[in-house]
Scaffold this motif. Sequence first.
Motif, PDB file in Angstrom:
ATOM      1  N   GLY A  17       1.413  -0.800  -0.162  1.00  0.00           N
ATOM      2  CA  GLY A  17       0.186   0.076  -0.126  1.00  0.00           C
ATOM      3  C   GLY A  17       0.959   0.943  -0.249  1.00  0.00           C
ATOM      4  O   GLY A  17       1.827   1.181   0.154  1.00  0.00           O
ATOM      5  N   LEU A  18       0.793   2.450  -0.300  1.00  0.00           N
ATOM      6  CA  LEU A  18       0.982   3.654  -0.275  1.00  0.00           C
ATOM      7  C   LEU A  18       1.019   4.617   0.500  1.00  0.00           C
ATOM      8  O   LEU A  18       0.791   5.589   0.191  1.00  0.00           O
ATOM      9  CB  LEU A  18       0.710   4.462  -1.763  1.00  0.00           C
ATOM     10  CG  LEU A  18       0.964   3.971  -2.953  1.00  0.00           C
ATOM     11  CD1 LEU A  18       0.325   4.598  -4.671  1.00  0.00           C
ATOM     12  CD2 LEU A  18       2.214   3.760  -3.222  1.00  0.00           C
ATOM     13  N   ASP A  43       7.129   3.634   0.861  1.00  0.00           N
ATOM     14  CA  ASP A  43       6.546   3.136  -0.213  1.00  0.00           C
ATOM     15  C   ASP A  43       5.802   4.169  -1.233  1.00  0.00           C
ATOM     16  O   ASP A  43       6.079   3.816  -2.095  1.00  0.00           O
ATOM     17  CB  ASP A  43       5.004   2.123   0.345  1.00  0.00           C
ATOM     18  CG  ASP A  43       5.925   0.959   1.126  1.00  0.00           C
ATOM     19  OD1 ASP A  43       6.549   0.377   0.273  1.00  0.00           O
ATOM     20  OD2 ASP A  43       5.012   0.953   1.144  1.00  0.00           O
ATOM     21  N   LYS A  44       5.396   5.785  -0.518  1.00  0.00           N
ATOM     22  CA  LYS A  44       5.167   6.244  -1.603  1.00  0.00           C
ATOM     23  C   LYS A  44       6.705   6.959  -2.760  1.00  0.00           C
ATOM     24  O   LYS A  44       6.387   7.326  -3.139  1.00  0.00           O
ATOM     25  CB  LYS A  44       5.149   7.902  -0.954  1.00  0.00           C
ATOM     26  CG  LYS A  44       3.744   7.322  -0.438  1.00  0.00           C
ATOM     27  CD  LYS A  44       3.161   8.637   0.268  1.00  0.00           C
ATOM     28  CE  LYS A  44       3.438   8.893   1.527  1.00  0.00           C
ATOM     29  NZ  LYS A  44       2.054   9.437   2.349  1.00  0.00           N
ATOM     30  N   SER A  45       8.108   6.793  -2.603  1.00  0.00           N
ATOM     31  CA  SER A  45       9.361   6.716  -2.711  1.00  0.00           C
ATOM     32  C   SER A  45      10.031   5.970  -4.169  1.00  0.00           C
ATOM     33  O   SER A  45       9.952   6.340  -4.717  1.00  0.00           O
ATOM     34  CB  SER A  45       9.979   6.896  -2.242  1.00  0.00           C
ATOM     35  OG  SER A  45      10.615   6.305  -0.983  1.00  0.00           O
ATOM     36  N   ARG A  73       3.219   6.701 -10.227  1.00  0.00           N
ATOM     37  CA  ARG A  73       3.364   7.737  -9.381  1.00  0.00           C
ATOM     38  C   ARG A  73       1.694   8.839  -9.465  1.00  0.00           C
ATOM     39  O   ARG A  73       1.827   9.517  -8.390  1.00  0.00           O
ATOM     40  CB  ARG A  73       4.481   7.936 -10.549  1.00  0.00           C
ATOM     41  CG  ARG A  73       5.203   7.888 -10.163  1.00  0.00           C
ATOM     42  CD  ARG A  73       6.705   8.830 -11.503  1.00  0.00           C
ATOM     43  NE  ARG A  73       7.997   8.271 -11.683  1.00  0.00           N
ATOM     44  CZ  ARG A  73       8.795   8.850 -11.932  1.00  0.00           C
ATOM     45  NH1 ARG A  73       8.800   9.567 -12.855  1.00  0.00           N
ATOM     46  NH2 ARG A  73      10.308   7.527 -11.929  1.00  0.00           N
ATOM     47  N   ASN A  74       1.173   9.004 -10.505  1.00  0.00           N
ATOM     48  CA  ASN A  74      -0.207   8.779 -10.202  1.00  0.00           C
ATOM     49  C   ASN A  74      -0.385   8.721  -8.948  1.00  0.00           C
ATOM     50  O   ASN A  74      -1.492  10.322  -8.624  1.00  0.00           O
ATOM     51  CB  ASN A  74      -0.922   8.854 -11.745  1.00  0.00           C
ATOM     52  CG  ASN A  74      -2.273   9.397 -11.957  1.00  0.00           C
ATOM     53  OD1 ASN A  74      -1.990  10.750 -12.012  1.00  0.00           O
ATOM     54  ND2 ASN A  74      -3.110   8.486 -11.710  1.00  0.00           N
ATOM     55  N   LYS A  75      -0.666   8.119  -8.345  1.00  0.00           N
ATOM     56  CA  LYS A  75      -1.719   7.274  -7.568  1.00  0.00           C
ATOM     57  C   LYS A  75      -0.923   8.154  -6.472  1.00  0.00           C
ATOM     58  O   LYS A  75      -1.837   8.544  -5.331  1.00  0.00           O
ATOM     59  CB  LYS A  75      -1.643   6.098  -7.154  1.00  0.00           C
ATOM     60  CG  LYS A  75      -2.522   5.502  -8.132  1.00  0.00           C
ATOM     61  CD  LYS A  75      -2.913   3.975  -7.257  1.00  0.00           C
ATOM     62  CE  LYS A  75      -4.247   3.130  -8.058  1.00  0.00           C
ATOM     63  NZ  LYS A  75      -4.360   1.731  -7.823  1.00  0.00           N
ATOM     64  N   VAL A  76       0.389   7.967  -6.407  1.00  0.00           N
ATOM     65  CA  VAL A  76       1.472   8.871  -4.526  1.00  0.00           C
ATOM     66  C   VAL A  76       0.609  10.035  -4.581  1.00  0.00           C
ATOM     67  O   VAL A  76       0.410  10.698  -4.476  1.00  0.00           O
ATOM     68  CB  VAL A  76       2.929   8.730  -5.226  1.00  0.00           C
ATOM     69  CG1 VAL A  76       2.841   9.374  -3.104  1.00  0.00           C
ATOM     70  CG2 VAL A  76       2.541   6.798  -5.043  1.00  0.00           C
ATOM     71  N   VAL A  77       0.855  11.003  -6.330  1.00  0.00           N
ATOM     72  CA  VAL A  77       0.170  12.443  -6.452  1.00  0.00           C
ATOM     73  C   VAL A  77      -1.411  12.592  -5.877  1.00  0.00           C
ATOM     74  O   VAL A  77      -1.783  13.581  -5.480  1.00  0.00           O
ATOM     75  CB  VAL A  77       1.148  13.022  -7.858  1.00  0.00           C
ATOM     76  CG1 VAL A  77       0.341  14.665  -8.038  1.00  0.00           C
ATOM     77  CG2 VAL A  77       2.348  12.810  -8.053  1.00  0.00           C
TER      78      VAL A  77
END
Lengths: 216, 495
Positions: B369-370, B375-377, B406-410
């Motif tokens: 999971g983010l 995990d976000k990086s 990347r889109n999901k993180v943003v």
Amino acid sequence: MSAREEILARIRAATVDVVEKDPVTDVPVDWVYDQPTPLTDVLDTFEENILDYRARIVRTPASGTADAVVAALAAVGAGSVVVPGGVDATWVAAVEAAGIEVVRDDPPLSHDALNRVDAVITGSCVSMAETGTICLDHRDDQGRRALTLVPDRHVCVVTADSVVSDVPEAVHRMKASILEGRPLTWISGGSATSDIELQRVEGVHGPRQLFVVLQE
Amino acid sequence: MTATIPRLTPAPPPGTFLGMPAFPRAAKEALENQQLRKNLRHVTQTIRAKRSTRAEEVENWEDLRTAGEQIKNRVGRHLDQYLLQAEKAMTEAGITVHWARDADEANRIIVEIARAKDTREIVKIKSMVTQEIDLNEALEEAGIAAWETDLAELIVQLGHDRPSHILVPAIHRNRSEVREIFREEMGLWGVPAPEDLSDDPPDLAGAARAHLREKFLRAKVAVSGGNFIVAETGSLVIVESEGNGRMCLTLPQTLISVVGIEKLVPTFEDLEVFLRLLPRSSTAERMNPYTSIWTGVTPGDGPQDLHVVLLDNGRTKVLADPVGREALRCIRCSACMNVCPVYERVGGHAYGSVYPGPIGAILTPMLRGLDSDVDKSLPFASTLCGACNDVCPVKIPISDILVHLRNKVVEKKTAKHPTVESTIFGGVGWVMAKGWHLALVEQFAGLAGKAMKKQSYIGPIPLPVAIAWTRSRDIPVPPEQSFRKWWAAREEEGK
């Protein structure tokens, strides 16, 4: 809900977008199975690839197999050898005549007793030229799996008609052994590692020397 | 004073992967390790050159990759059917099948089986999935010693260390370090290293053989992963090099195999595809030294008590993302690591996961999971060069999935409040919206260009945000004359 039910439910929820329920219709596979790999000479390629793994190989007519097995045992420096029940009696007689101690696995040897034997002689099931791989299906002439694992030297007799071009043909031939529930062991050279500085070292836990007798 | 319980096996380094710093910081630390960089350069360059030779040898390599992709897609899209088929076949062959929702549940199952066998130790085949669930520490807590038997994993375990590559986990160590580890540690846990041990790799391998043989011969329980399960026949497949796998699969009376639910292939015939793709992509050999395939219990041969633990641990989350699910085709070959310019420089530890490199950068955040900073990086730990896509034997579009993540993180970040990046792009949007907006900005740029006439580029700009970008990038000085002005002057001349 049991873990089984929950995981299956999660999978079904995750794949709701998959409408076609027949896997074969949903995702066609274009591959054509069981095709030979074109080789100029299957046996020559097999020999080259066995040597490429730094294992040894000798080619002999059927009449010379017993002598070749004895010579192979001498070459790997074996003073004692374990012989599965189904191994050709003439080979065993020749080995005994040469003064090499023959050990039987009947009743089954303990791990420690097996660890004290120098070598093992076996037949084989199918071999692949392109990869230099020998497959055992552990019938009577190959013995249970521990026999070809614990002793440090393996002399393996491969008959010319059991050598196929590559993996697809071999997998096709071995299907019968799988359906009989037999375990399979594929051997490509001796055991090896490249774990330290990527330098290949032949021989870690399995037999450190493999000697193939190719019977034509 | 609290009494410390003596450990049964060498202690791993303190902390967990999850407690590690996010990729940018971890990468910076890794880049400062010269030995690591030298070893990584050597290993990645050597293996990737060999892999390319071994792939080119196969005339229909691209068809073979397509077959791998299609077969694995078939499995993933109908996973429930294939799992039920595999469970039935395995059960009929005498295997006890267990299901585990997560790491804790899998560990509990394994500890219970080991306890029922009244054993204080187990031997292990190198397996990614048991690292993923941190099985060794769970066993240690339960009073059971878990021994790694792969040479590299042994070096890692005795060295109180972590693996840095999924194929050659101790590649960050050189031969003299290995000798020191063996000399200091082997005797504490079993057969000691010989007094006169040299740092020659064959000698070191010999010491490992002697040290581990004692453990193989007496072990009652072994734990393995699994490369494939054939759904049709219930056969398990393990590919390996050293023979430690065969030792574990053959000598103990009980064998527990932990296998991710995505590891299925429909039929035995499908192995003709994967047993060509995997060794050539992984160790870059025509075939790995040993492959073991077993279908349940064989009376009088090998373990008589067989268990398989089917593990989810986030895999169904990956499956639920129609873009991300393609990552479940992964057969853990490591080809993507060896071609990756980022991995080649920072190594495996910086990814903060048992799955490093390009595949780790997509698989880890999807499995976990983010949520954490690590995990976000990870989706950003890539240059998006796409070399990994080209070598992947099952054609996972790794860089597409990176962009998707990347889109999901943003999205996750901007859901709460606008970021600096989104503010800047808002500004850029205004500038680009009308011709006169751009002209206005160009006026200022021209003035700035005049002021900086003597410079050829702009170095670090000591302002917040700007410094992050300009610290490692030079910006050309703006031209005194804008294109707009030049064009107007040209029109004027033409009259």
